[in-house]
Design a protein around this motif. Sequence first.
Motif, PDB file in Angstrom:
ATOM      1  N   GLU A 414      28.148 -19.401   6.430  1.00 27.35           N
ATOM      2  CA  GLU A 414      28.438 -21.068   6.129  1.00 27.35           C
ATOM      3  C   GLU A 414      27.761 -21.824   7.370  1.00 27.35           C
ATOM      4  N   LEU A 415      26.762 -21.616   7.804  1.00 31.51           N
ATOM      5  CA  LEU A 415      26.331 -22.474   8.757  1.00 31.51           C
ATOM      6  C   LEU A 415      25.013 -23.012   8.534  1.00 31.51           C
ATOM      7  N   PRO A 416      24.755 -24.330   8.943  1.00 35.47           N
ATOM      8  CA  PRO A 416      23.370 -25.036   8.493  1.00 35.47           C
ATOM      9  C   PRO A 416      21.984 -24.208   9.177  1.00 35.47           C
ATOM     10  N   ILE A 417      20.879 -23.933   8.390  1.00 35.09           N
ATOM     11  CA  ILE A 417      19.720 -23.320   9.052  1.00 35.09           C
ATOM     12  C   ILE A 417      19.390 -23.785  10.199  1.00 35.09           C
ATOM     13  N   GLU A 418      19.328 -25.400  10.374  1.00 34.53           N
ATOM     14  CA  GLU A 418      19.030 -25.810  11.583  1.00 34.53           C
ATOM     15  C   GLU A 418      19.887 -25.205  12.881  1.00 34.53           C
ATOM     16  N   SER A 428      30.840 -24.930  18.668  1.00 29.67           N
ATOM     17  CA  SER A 428      32.315 -24.692  18.921  1.00 29.67           C
ATOM     18  C   SER A 428      32.732 -23.315  18.859  1.00 29.67           C
ATOM     19  N   GLY A 429      33.838 -23.057  19.070  1.00 31.38           N
ATOM     20  CA  GLY A 429      34.633 -21.709  19.279  1.00 31.38           C
ATOM     21  C   GLY A 429      34.170 -21.135  17.684  1.00 31.38           C
ATOM     22  N   GLY A 430      34.759 -21.831  16.597  1.00 28.81           N
ATOM     23  CA  GLY A 430      34.430 -21.201  15.443  1.00 28.81           C
ATOM     24  C   GLY A 430      33.195 -21.191  14.892  1.00 28.81           C
ATOM     25  N   GLN A 431      32.233 -21.932  15.375  1.00 31.10           N
ATOM     26  CA  GLN A 431      30.693 -21.663  15.079  1.00 31.10           C
ATOM     27  C   GLN A 431      30.107 -20.647  15.844  1.00 31.10           C
ATOM     28  N   ARG A 432      30.758 -20.368  17.046  1.00 30.87           N
ATOM     29  CA  ARG A 432      30.138 -19.097  17.892  1.00 30.87           C
ATOM     30  C   ARG A 432      30.582 -17.877  17.217  1.00 30.87           C
ATOM     31  N   GLN A 433      31.898 -17.840  16.656  1.00 29.00           N
ATOM     32  CA  GLN A 433      32.384 -16.731  15.988  1.00 29.00           C
ATOM     33  C   GLN A 433      31.654 -16.333  14.750  1.00 29.00           C
ATOM     34  N   ARG A 434      31.208 -17.355  14.223  1.00 24.24           N
ATOM     35  CA  ARG A 434      30.285 -17.157  13.013  1.00 24.24           C
ATOM     36  C   ARG A 434      29.010 -16.651  13.235  1.00 24.24           C
ATOM     37  N   ILE A 435      28.390 -17.092  14.321  1.00 22.73           N
ATOM     38  CA  ILE A 435      27.129 -16.483  14.844  1.00 22.73           C
ATOM     39  C   ILE A 435      27.367 -14.971  15.155  1.00 22.73           C
ATOM     40  N   ALA A 436      28.286 -14.706  15.905  1.00 16.32           N
ATOM     41  CA  ALA A 436      28.596 -13.178  16.098  1.00 16.32           C
ATOM     42  C   ALA A 436      28.815 -12.493  14.871  1.00 16.32           C
ATOM     43  N   LEU A 437      29.454 -12.895  14.008  1.00 18.40           N
ATOM     44  CA  LEU A 437      29.325 -12.499  12.550  1.00 18.40           C
ATOM     45  C   LEU A 437      28.195 -12.165  11.947  1.00 18.40           C
ATOM     46  N   ALA A 438      27.297 -13.182  11.928  1.00 16.34           N
ATOM     47  CA  ALA A 438      26.000 -13.141  11.180  1.00 16.34           C
ATOM     48  C   ALA A 438      25.104 -12.044  12.251  1.00 16.34           C
ATOM     49  N   ARG A 439      25.124 -12.005  13.135  1.00 15.74           N
ATOM     50  CA  ARG A 439      24.447 -10.939  13.967  1.00 15.74           C
ATOM     51  C   ARG A 439      24.804  -9.775  13.518  1.00 15.74           C
ATOM     52  N   ALA A 440      26.339  -9.354  13.206  1.00 13.78           N
ATOM     53  CA  ALA A 440      26.385  -8.197  12.590  1.00 13.78           C
ATOM     54  C   ALA A 440      25.811  -7.833  11.389  1.00 13.78           C
ATOM     55  N   LEU A 441      26.036  -8.844  10.487  1.00 14.43           N
ATOM     56  CA  LEU A 441      25.926  -8.907   9.037  1.00 14.43           C
ATOM     57  C   LEU A 441      24.145  -8.673   8.749  1.00 14.43           C
ATOM     58  N   ILE A 442      23.408  -9.067   9.623  1.00 21.09           N
ATOM     59  CA  ILE A 442      22.043  -9.209   9.375  1.00 21.09           C
ATOM     60  C   ILE A 442      21.459  -7.706   9.177  1.00 21.09           C
ATOM     61  N   LEU A 443      22.170  -6.586   9.827  1.00 18.69           N
ATOM     62  CA  LEU A 443      21.744  -5.392   9.718  1.00 18.69           C
ATOM     63  C   LEU A 443      22.216  -4.482   8.684  1.00 18.69           C
ATOM     64  N   LYS A 444      22.959  -5.484   7.573  1.00 17.77           N
ATOM     65  CA  LYS A 444      23.867  -4.952   6.320  1.00 17.77           C
ATOM     66  C   LYS A 444      24.527  -3.634   6.805  1.00 17.77           C
ATOM     67  N   PRO A 445      25.644  -3.743   7.489  1.00 21.35           N
ATOM     68  CA  PRO A 445      26.352  -2.686   7.794  1.00 21.35           C
ATOM     69  C   PRO A 445      27.495  -2.476   6.708  1.00 21.35           C
ATOM     70  N   LYS A 446      28.013  -1.301   6.778  1.00 22.30           N
ATOM     71  CA  LYS A 446      28.990  -0.667   5.600  1.00 22.30           C
ATOM     72  C   LYS A 446      30.197  -1.200   6.367  1.00 22.30           C
ATOM     73  N   LEU A 447      30.473  -0.985   7.742  1.00 20.41           N
ATOM     74  CA  LEU A 447      31.612  -1.195   8.318  1.00 20.41           C
ATOM     75  C   LEU A 447      31.511  -2.156   9.423  1.00 20.41           C
ATOM     76  N   ILE A 448      32.381  -2.942   9.501  1.00 17.43           N
ATOM     77  CA  ILE A 448      32.405  -3.972  10.637  1.00 17.43           C
ATOM     78  C   ILE A 448      34.077  -3.726  11.265  1.00 17.43           C
ATOM     79  N   ILE A 449      33.723  -3.728  12.754  1.00 18.48           N
ATOM     80  CA  ILE A 449      34.995  -3.462  13.552  1.00 18.48           C
ATOM     81  C   ILE A 449      35.050  -5.006  14.191  1.00 18.48           C
ATOM     82  N   LEU A 450      36.239  -5.576  14.070  1.00 16.96           N
ATOM     83  CA  LEU A 450      36.652  -7.085  14.325  1.00 16.96           C
ATOM     84  C   LEU A 450      37.764  -6.908  15.311  1.00 16.96           C
ATOM     85  N   ASP A 451      37.261  -7.390  16.805  1.00 16.54           N
ATOM     86  CA  ASP A 451      38.296  -7.155  17.704  1.00 16.54           C
ATOM     87  C   ASP A 451      38.769  -8.392  18.169  1.00 16.54           C
TER      88      ASP A 451
END
Length: 532
Positions: A414-418, A428-451
């Motif tokens: 849920e971030l703009p393509i720009e 912002s902190g929330g936007q950075r956390q979404r980027i970290a999540l996008a980095r994990a999601l792009i590899l299409k994992p079955k399991l995500i460990i969130l620390d």
Amino acid sequence: MHSIQDDNNLIQTQPCLKVEGLHIENEQGQALVQQLDFELKQGETLAIVGESGSGKSISSLALLGLLPQYLNIQGHAFFDGQDLLTLNQTQSRQIRGQKIAMIFQEPMTALNPLHRVEKIIGEMLILRGWSKQRVRERVIELLNDVGIPEPETKLRRYPHELSGGQRQRVMIAMALAQEPEILIADEPTTALDVTLQAQILNLLKTLQQKRKMAMILISHDLNLVKRYANQVIVMNKGAVEEKGQVEEIFNSPKSAYTQHLLNHDFGQALTLQSDQPLLQLEQLSVKFPIKKGLFNRVQDYVVALEAMNLCLNQGESIGIVGESGSGKSTLALAVTRLIESDGKIVLLGTNLNELRETQLRSLRTNFQIVFQDPFSSLNPRMTVAQIIGEGLVLKQLQRADIDTLIEDALLKVELPIEFKHRYAHELSGGQRQRIALARALILKPKLIILDEPTSALDRTTQRSIVQLLRRLQQEQQLSYLFISHDLQVVRALCQKVLVLRHAKVFEYQITEQLFLSPKSDYTRQLIAASQY
């Protein structure tokens, strides 16, 4: 005639700090803080509350002369017969630490990693000409005051050799070393587990009463300050939404924004629909060798995680909770094979512990980890697109295909393509956390460990991240190992909860059963501490 006692009462009601019309603008003329007014009396606690970017921290940094020169600062801040906003840097340095001290949000970055505890706390006393012996005695006294056991054994330790709670206590001791009249505590418990949060805030309250200090408590969590503040200022995008006594704000909040901050409803975890095992841990344990002697031989072991079993189904989320040092992050690092462990880690039918690193590499796309602090885990030299697409380098894809996948990952979180052209420091902190999540999601994992992915975020951002994780789980049948010290967040996302303490499993239950009938006193303490 009035008595001396009347004079004393009059003195005590005089504010030790009076801020009038504090207004801060950036170079573009955008207001970062608008017309902030407050009075702070001796022994009183003022809480400044609001979401990320509301102006909480910047207003306190202005009082200490710690803001960059390009910002335009107007207004007055009267303290000890001086206007703090008109002082030069030499004059401000005489106030900082000695009269007004500050505890910063993240002790690991605020404490000098090259200095030992004794020097960190005693440095200003040494500069004042104290003898080495007198400084050592004072440092030990301060460590005792902040509740660190056997302080003599901690003097020669570096910050990285301390737990999160100990680092926070060392920072408090450093702030108290020069007996300040006002203590500014900027999010002093954000990254700590719930039991440590209560300990640190109770400690600050006790020290405040003992030393008759005034305190400014900066927080994004209104419910957290309920027990510790006398008056509250609620800020939103630089402006004061409302202010008043604690009881008044909590019992009858006037603005919709304050009511929004008081809302701790994160929604409910999804109903599990699969009984297909994805990850099975069998007698998984971790121990670290203790090496001593001239030849650095292994003398003994520290048990970081006692043998445990766990089964995580496809589409399921299991919360891992426990205090600092309980083994939560050790478990995450062991499952991802970032540290060595004994026992079995069976993912999609394959025991990861039997594989060499070269064999493991091709399987790593199936499991990804998102760390607690995205600012330190995102490369500051890379654009968002480079960060998200980094894991695709080995896949030998066309540039156009990589760009499409990066844009798709941004839309999923849920971030703009720009945003793909931005850098981490522009988010912002929330936007950075979404980027970290996008980095994990792009590899299409079955399991995500969130620390601890939400610990440093304000409640509104936490709520939006939890909603995002729940939606992704539902759409893609993702499984989560969700490590957190916040039981309210765990309850909203996880179907089961595993409680760790002192490296061993204390309790493992379906989430709602755990909250309704916890089996151990320790779990009851965790639940009680999370319900402020």
